[in-house]
Design an enzyme around this catalytic site. Sequence first.
Site, PDB file in Angstrom:
ATOM      1  CD1 TRP A   1      -2.167  -2.278   1.530  1.00 13.88           C
ATOM      2  CD2 TRP A   1      -2.998  -1.099  -0.188  1.00 13.88           C
ATOM      3  NE1 TRP A   1      -3.169  -3.017   0.946  1.00 13.88           N
ATOM      4  CE2 TRP A   1      -3.703  -2.327  -0.105  1.00 13.88           C
ATOM      5  CE3 TRP A   1      -3.353  -0.214  -1.198  1.00 13.88           C
ATOM      6  CZ2 TRP A   1      -4.727  -2.672  -0.989  1.00 13.88           C
ATOM      7  CZ3 TRP A   1      -4.372  -0.546  -2.081  1.00 13.88           C
ATOM      8  CH2 TRP A   1      -5.040  -1.765  -1.969  1.00 13.88           C
TER       9      TRP A   1
ATOM     10  CG  ASP B   1      -3.113   3.885   4.309  1.00 16.13           C
ATOM     11  OD1 ASP B   1      -4.145   3.672   4.969  1.00 16.13           O
ATOM     12  OD2 ASP B   1      -2.859   3.307   3.232  1.00 16.13           O
TER      13      ASP B   1
ATOM     14  CE  LYS C   1      -8.566  -2.193   4.240  1.00 16.08           C
ATOM     15  NZ  LYS C   1      -8.844  -3.422   3.503  1.00 16.08           N
TER      16      LYS C   1
HETATM   17  N1  PMP Z   1      -4.270   1.355   2.285  1.00 19.96           N
HETATM   18  C1  PMP Z   1      -4.352   0.193   2.953  1.00 19.96           C
HETATM   19  C2  PMP Z   1      -3.415  -0.035   4.097  1.00 19.96           C
HETATM   20  C3  PMP Z   1      -5.292  -0.772   2.567  1.00 19.96           C
HETATM   21  O1  PMP Z   1      -5.365  -1.928   3.218  1.00 19.96           O
HETATM   22  C4  PMP Z   1      -6.169  -0.504   1.486  1.00 19.96           C
HETATM   23  C5  PMP Z   1      -7.240  -1.475   1.037  1.00 19.96           C
HETATM   24  N2  PMP Z   1      -7.046  -2.773   1.277  1.00 19.96           N
HETATM   25  C6  PMP Z   1      -6.026   0.712   0.811  1.00 19.96           C
HETATM   26  C7  PMP Z   1      -5.088   1.622   1.253  1.00 19.96           C
HETATM   27  C8  PMP Z   1      -6.913   1.053  -0.352  1.00 19.96           C
HETATM   28  O2  PMP Z   1      -8.176   1.290   0.155  1.00 19.96           O
HETATM   29  P1  PMP Z   1      -9.466   1.515  -0.738  1.00 19.96           P
HETATM   30  O3  PMP Z   1      -9.847   0.184  -1.273  1.00 19.96           O
HETATM   31  O4  PMP Z   1     -10.431   2.066   0.256  1.00 19.96           O
HETATM   32  O5  PMP Z   1      -9.125   2.483  -1.795  1.00 19.96           O
END
Ligand code: PMP
Length: 359
Positions: free
Chosen positions: A102, A170, A194
Amino acid sequence: MPRAHNFCPGPCVLPESVLSELSDEMLDFEGSGMSVIEMSHRSAEYDAIHTETVDLLRSLSGAPDDVHVLLVQGGASLQFGMIPANLLPADGKAGYVMSGSWAKKAFADASRMGTAYQAWTRGEGPTAMPEPGEVTVEDGSAYLHVTSNETIEGVRMLTFDGYDVPLVADMSSDYLARPIDWEHFDLVYGGVQKNLGPAGLAVVFVRDAVLDRVPDSVPSYLRYDFHAKSNSLGNTPPTFSVWAMGKVLRWIDANGGVSAMEQRAAARSGVIYDVIDGGDGFYRSPVDPAYRSHTNLVFRLPDEDLEKKFLVEAEAHNIKNLKGHRSVGGMRASVYAALPDEAVSTLADFMTAFADANG
Ligand code: PMP
């Protein structure tokens, strides 16, 4: 059909009481003769829901008065671009801690928009996170971007102390499952699907002082000051997601708030890590024990055939969504706030029995 033991990394299991309430109120919300998702987002009923949800985010997170609480569509992914668009000046730069998949995506978008550099990259050996002394922050950085918990690799940052630059974090996969140490952050963000609710939203906490930096060229919806001035009602919000998240936040509050969620995550992940470590090497964690995630627990079995068998037998026990992310393989059990304790003990028992039968 009994409810599944659902270890999905996101969207994730929600409290059963919240789902029942949503269902009970779906046809007629508090005598309005309509559901929340059919009513005007300017109505008194929706306004009360919106206000309570934002207030709960503020009180549960302990956000200080100079921090705005914003609800923005587009998930955490849109924030990868919005952050540099708003916070990274044309002649400035920002550091990114390359902790996992990420962080890489966040860095890629920042690099498209301005000057971003890698402040830390992982070396060989077990997956880990950096300690502050290992991160190189260049002079004049607008911010340092960190990922508190890498959902795919299953690692968590231990501390946000000791950085001489404002942090942008994040926190998608451990949102409100650990306290937020506000003194370090200019901005904290995460998708809510989540720990906090259904998909459809990112919650962004942003410090008032950085809103002055937003360049004029940034379009309205992508501007933090637009969302701050309009209390996240500058356009039609995803009313279902806000309504449902409000109920989950009430549930978190009633169950002891963030410190209780933090203790719960530590204890419940510990149950599964004990099985991994106690299985005479049948299960293997690729993560340095010091940095193991409390919410996304990744592990391997001796070979891929056994991993396939494990998933099939888990399904037969009504244990679902244990397959690791396609980029890394293996297993991943996501243990978010609303997962019942019984699901954790069922998984632990299943893992022990599977290792005994196949080891
Ligand atoms: N950052 C992290 C740490 C994630 O786990 C995720 C999604 N699994 C995201 C960003 C992206 O999130 P979204 O699907 O809400 O765009």
